[in-house]
Design a protein around this motif. Structure first.
Motif, PDB file in Angstrom:
ATOM      1  N   GLY A 139       0.793  -1.219   0.000  1.00 30.31           N
ATOM      2  CA  GLY A 139       0.000   0.000   0.000  1.00 30.31           C
ATOM      3  C   GLY A 139       0.827   1.273   0.000  1.00 30.31           C
ATOM      4  O   GLY A 139       0.343   2.347  -0.332  1.00 30.31           O
ATOM      5  N   GLU A 140       2.108   1.148   0.358  1.00 32.88           N
ATOM      6  CA  GLU A 140       2.988   2.309   0.422  1.00 32.88           C
ATOM      7  C   GLU A 140       3.735   2.556  -0.885  1.00 32.88           C
ATOM      8  O   GLU A 140       4.419   3.544  -1.030  1.00 32.88           O
ATOM      9  CB  GLU A 140       3.999   2.130   1.567  1.00 32.88           C
ATOM     10  CG  GLU A 140       3.364   1.941   2.928  1.00 32.88           C
ATOM     11  CD  GLU A 140       2.581   3.151   3.389  1.00 32.88           C
ATOM     12  OE1 GLU A 140       3.028   4.288   3.136  1.00 32.88           O
ATOM     13  OE2 GLU A 140       1.523   2.959   3.981  1.00 32.88           O
ATOM     14  N   GLY A 141       3.686   1.590  -1.824  1.00 37.53           N
ATOM     15  CA  GLY A 141       4.393   1.742  -3.092  1.00 37.53           C
ATOM     16  C   GLY A 141       5.220   0.516  -3.409  1.00 37.53           C
ATOM     17  O   GLY A 141       4.936  -0.584  -2.947  1.00 37.53           O
ATOM     18  N   ILE A 142       6.291   0.707  -4.176  1.00 32.74           N
ATOM     19  CA  ILE A 142       7.173  -0.377  -4.611  1.00 32.74           C
ATOM     20  C   ILE A 142       8.586  -0.070  -4.142  1.00 32.74           C
ATOM     21  O   ILE A 142       9.078   1.044  -4.300  1.00 32.74           O
ATOM     22  CB  ILE A 142       7.158  -0.518  -6.148  1.00 32.74           C
ATOM     23  CG1 ILE A 142       5.760  -0.855  -6.640  1.00 32.74           C
ATOM     24  CG2 ILE A 142       8.154  -1.586  -6.587  1.00 32.74           C
ATOM     25  CD1 ILE A 142       5.613  -0.816  -8.141  1.00 32.74           C
ATOM     26  N   LYS A 143       9.231  -1.080  -3.547  1.00 31.29           N
ATOM     27  CA  LYS A 143      10.615  -0.927  -3.077  1.00 31.29           C
ATOM     28  C   LYS A 143      11.423  -2.101  -3.584  1.00 31.29           C
ATOM     29  O   LYS A 143      11.007  -3.253  -3.459  1.00 31.29           O
ATOM     30  CB  LYS A 143      10.613  -0.899  -1.542  1.00 31.29           C
ATOM     31  CG  LYS A 143      11.963  -1.004  -0.894  1.00 31.29           C
ATOM     32  CD  LYS A 143      12.705   0.295  -0.955  1.00 31.29           C
ATOM     33  CE  LYS A 143      14.022   0.138  -0.168  1.00 31.29           C
ATOM     34  NZ  LYS A 143      14.780   1.324  -0.143  1.00 31.29           N
ATOM     35  N   SER A 144      12.571  -1.840  -4.187  1.00 29.82           N
ATOM     36  CA  SER A 144      13.487  -2.892  -4.617  1.00 29.82           C
ATOM     37  C   SER A 144      14.635  -2.982  -3.622  1.00 29.82           C
ATOM     38  O   SER A 144      15.202  -1.954  -3.224  1.00 29.82           O
ATOM     39  CB  SER A 144      14.039  -2.587  -6.005  1.00 29.82           C
ATOM     40  OG  SER A 144      13.014  -2.697  -6.969  1.00 29.82           O
TER      41      SER A 144
END
Length: 95
Positions: free
Chosen positions: A84-89
């Motif tokens: 829900g907070e976005g995308i993190k790699s």
């Protein structure tokens, strides 16, 4: 010298971003999440050819997800955490 057992604090990391420990690892890693009440997905991609090697669906309010990596070959992988907070790699090193 003291060795920490939990996630390493990164001063540049935003408070709700997912984190990963231990890294590097040879058998299992824990992804610390803050899904903000929404479902998400954790995907692990091979560093060699970019192929998807793991896909884990996360539930709303999941906090810690343990992922077994013992069967993966040694190398560098990219873990993509979508919530829900976005995308993190996150880069994962398998020993």
């Amino acid at each position: 010298m003291e060795i920490s057992e939990g996630p390493v604090t990164d001063p540049l990391k935003k408070p709700n971003e997912p984190s990963l420990f231990p890294n590097p690892s040879s058998d299992a890693v824990t992804v610390v999440l803050n899904n903000g009440g929404q479902t998400g997905i954790i995907q692990v991609f091979s560093g060699i050819d970019g192929s998807l090697v793991r896909s884990i669906v996360t539930n709303a309010y999941d906090k810690d997800i343990q992922i077994n990596i013992s069967d993966l070959p040694k190398g560098i992988y990219t873990m993509k955490v979508t919530n829900g907070e976005g995308i993190k790699s996150i880069r994962l090193v398998k020993l």
